[in-house]
Each structure stands twice: as structure tokens, then as C-alpha cells.
Design an enzyme around this catalytic site. Structure first.
Site, PDB file in Angstrom:
ATOM      1  N   THR A  13      20.313  -9.084  25.194  1.00 52.16           N
ATOM      2  CA  THR A  13      21.462  -8.878  25.604  1.00 52.16           C
ATOM      3  C   THR A  13      21.589  -7.571  25.419  1.00 52.16           C
ATOM      4  OG1 THR A  13      22.713  -8.496  23.320  1.00 52.16           O
ATOM      5  CG2 THR A  13      22.292 -11.117  24.158  1.00 52.16           C
ATOM      6  N   GLY A  14      21.734  -6.722  26.371  1.00 55.67           N
ATOM      7  CA  GLY A  14      22.341  -5.674  27.256  1.00 55.67           C
ATOM      8  C   GLY A  14      21.489  -4.594  27.578  1.00 55.67           C
ATOM      9  N   SER A  15      20.764  -5.356  27.804  1.00 58.26           N
ATOM     10  CA  SER A  15      19.172  -4.920  28.543  1.00 58.26           C
ATOM     11  C   SER A  15      18.711  -4.301  29.581  1.00 58.26           C
ATOM     12  CB  SER A  15      17.862  -6.043  27.732  1.00 58.26           C
ATOM     13  OG  SER A  15      18.205  -7.487  29.037  1.00 58.26           O
ATOM     14  N   GLY A  18      19.355   1.896  28.446  1.00 57.07           N
ATOM     15  CA  GLY A  18      19.306   2.248  27.196  1.00 57.07           C
ATOM     16  C   GLY A  18      18.045   1.374  25.759  1.00 57.07           C
ATOM     17  N   ILE A  19      18.569   1.589  24.269  1.00 56.71           N
ATOM     18  CA  ILE A  19      17.953   0.583  23.901  1.00 56.71           C
ATOM     19  C   ILE A  19      17.591  -0.484  24.206  1.00 56.71           C
ATOM     20  CG2 ILE A  19      17.555  -0.292  21.371  1.00 56.71           C
ATOM     21  CD1 ILE A  19      19.968   2.168  20.185  1.00 56.71           C
ATOM     22  N   GLY A  20      18.593  -1.721  24.773  1.00 55.58           N
ATOM     23  CA  GLY A  20      18.194  -2.409  25.622  1.00 55.58           C
ATOM     24  C   GLY A  20      17.279  -2.507  26.161  1.00 55.58           C
ATOM     25  N   SER A 141      23.780   0.177  13.209  1.00 56.40           N
ATOM     26  CA  SER A 141      23.487   1.153  13.375  1.00 56.40           C
ATOM     27  C   SER A 141      23.844   1.873  11.889  1.00 56.40           C
ATOM     28  CB  SER A 141      24.711   1.452  14.226  1.00 56.40           C
ATOM     29  OG  SER A 141      25.724   3.408  14.112  1.00 56.40           O
ATOM     30  N   TYR A 154      33.971   1.557  15.289  1.00 54.79           N
ATOM     31  CA  TYR A 154      32.540   0.692  15.615  1.00 54.79           C
ATOM     32  C   TYR A 154      31.852   0.973  14.155  1.00 54.79           C
ATOM     33  CZ  TYR A 154      28.097   1.874  16.919  1.00 54.79           C
ATOM     34  OH  TYR A 154      26.197   1.640  16.955  1.00 54.79           O
TER      35      TYR A 154
END
Length: 264
Positions: A13-15, A18-20, A141, A154
């Protein structure tokens, strides 16, 4: 290490960046069929093309869906045909004065950072258990452990994600399915560049701004630099593989030594 994820389907997800995106590329390089996810068709299509260019012969499909909703989560699972590997990477962050964070903002952070992972895990875990193999990875995180004063909402959402991971690992005990968290430290992404400039002088060049940010706001980092997304992806690819079969219920750190603790 020879990591072969051929024949496995991975939803990240969210790919689209960035990191994804780095995780999606790492999994594709290991031979997995990768499902790229974002909310807009344009960003998903663009990320898929980048992956196909970066990884020769990559088996990539894109699903534009908002996985913070039930319909979006159900759609990505249905269109991908299920998942052998689920990487819950989607997350939001931002600096905000603690006493100004409203109830609605607290709810938004939990909806995106926690409930999206819970919902997708609930959808894919039964099939993994039936097949006797699966990997669920939640991208947490350092803020889950060292709660930053400038973004308490967060940090607390990521603390909750550690508990979610441990609980689902217990639900999958003895089945061949593992569930883990990856504790990412301060990482160099476009979003983090924006965040850094919320906290340091906007006129500073990026390299100087990064050093100033680490010096003032993350002085306990042993790496003394931002982590590159590919360094997070390396841990995720390993945990997604058969080589990590005895690692479950864990919170594994790729934090550059930021958290001043022997254990999480």
C-alpha cells in the site's frame, strides 16, 4: 543471500513513491508479483511504468484504491486475487502543535495509519492461514517508541501499529504465517524533505537542511544522516522471504540507531 519470491503475490500500500515504491521494487527484484497501490490512477500507472523500466521482466499490476475505506481495501484484494505478502506501508505524518490537534485529526491519523492495516490484514490473513504460508509487514516508525513532541498523533498511531502486529502474529500462531513490524528511522523521501523544511530554515540548501534537522531534532541518530528508502526495503524483502520463517511478532529496527535501547 539468495531470496526468491517467485510465485508470490505482494500487495504494497502507498507504493507510488518513497519507501513504498522502494519496497515494491525490492520485492519485484526478488521475483514477486507486485501490486502497486495509490489513490490516483495516474500515480499508480506512472509507478508501474517506472518499476517495469527498473526491473527487467517485473510482474507488476496497479490498483488505484483508497484502502482507508472498506470498499477500497476489498477492491485491491479482489483485483489482485489475494496476497501471499502484505506490506501495510500507507501512512501520513506532519508536525503540529500538540494542544492544537483536534479530535478529527486524531481520528484521521488512526484511520490511515492503523485501521487501514487492520482492515487489510483481516482480509488477507484467512487465505494465508489456509495456504500455510504468508507474510504481513507493517511499516512503523521510531516515533512509535520515541514519541516526538511535534507530532504526538503520528507517534501514538505508530505505537498502536506495533500492538496490532503483535496481536495478529498471535492470531496466526503455528500456521506458517508471520506478522512483523519494521521500525523505520528518519528516512529520505519527498514528504520528509517537506517535513524537514517545516522545522529548519527554508533558505538552506537540502544537504545543509538535512544536517541541521538531524543535529537539532534527531541528535540521537547513530547514523547521523537520513536513511535511504532502499535500506528499509532490504529489511522488508528479507522478512517477506522463507529465510525469515522463525521471525514473527517482532518489531525490527531499521532506524540508524535512533532509538536508544537494546530492544524496541
Amino acid at each position: 543471500m539468495n531470496i526468491d519470491l517467485g510465485g508470490r503475490t505482494a500487495i504494497v500500500t502507498g507504493s507510488t513513491g518513497g519507501i513504498g515504491y522502494a519496497i515494491a521494487q525490492g520485492l519485484a527484484e526478488a521475483g514477486a508479483r507486485v501490486v502497486v497501490n495509490g489513490r490516483s490512477t495516474g500515480s499508480v500507472d506512472s509507478a508501474c511504468e517506472r518499476l517495469r523500466s527498473a526491473v527487467q521482466g517485473a510482474d507488476v499490476m496497479g490498483v488505484a484504491a483508497d484502502v482507508t475505506t472498506e470498499n477500497g481495501a476489498e477492491r485491491i484484494v479482489a483485483e489482485s486475487g489475494g496476497a501471499d505478502i502484505l506490506v501495510n506501508n500507507l501512512g501520513i505524518f506532519g508536525a503540529e502543535e500538540p494542544l492544537s490537534i483536534t479530535d478529527d485529526e486524531w481520528r484521521r491519523y488512526f484511520d490511515v495509519n492503523v485501521l487501514s492495516a487492520v482492515r487489510l490484514t483481516r482480509l488477507v490473513l484467512p487465505r494465508m492461514i489456509d495456504h500455510g504460508w504468508g507474510r504481513v509487514l507493517n511499516i512503523a516508525s521510531d516515533s512509535a517508541i520515541v514519541t516526538p513532541a511535534e507530532m504526538i498523533h503520528y507517534g501514538v498511531s505508530k505505537t498502536a501499529l506495533l500492538g496490532v502486529s503483535r496481536g495478529f502474529a498471535k492470531a496466526a500462531a503455528g500456521t506458517g504465517v508471520t506478522v512483523n513490524s519494521v521500525i523505520a528511522g528518519p528516512t529520505h523521501t519527498g514528504g520528509v524533505e517537506d517535513f524537514v523544511y517545516q522545522l529548519v530554515d527554508l533558505s538552506l540548501p537540502w544537504e545543509e537542511a538535512q544536517r541541521e534537522f538531524m543535529r537539532i531534532h534527531r541528535p540521537q541518530s547513530l547514523l547521523q544522516r537520513l536513511i535511504e528508502p532502499e535500506e528499509i526495503a532490504n529489511m522488508v524483502v528479507y522478512l517477506s522471504s522463507p529465510l525469515a520463517s522463525a521471525t514473527t511478532g517482532g518489531a525490527l529496527r531499521v532506524d540508524g540507531g535512533y532509538v536508544d535501547s537494546i530492544l524496541p
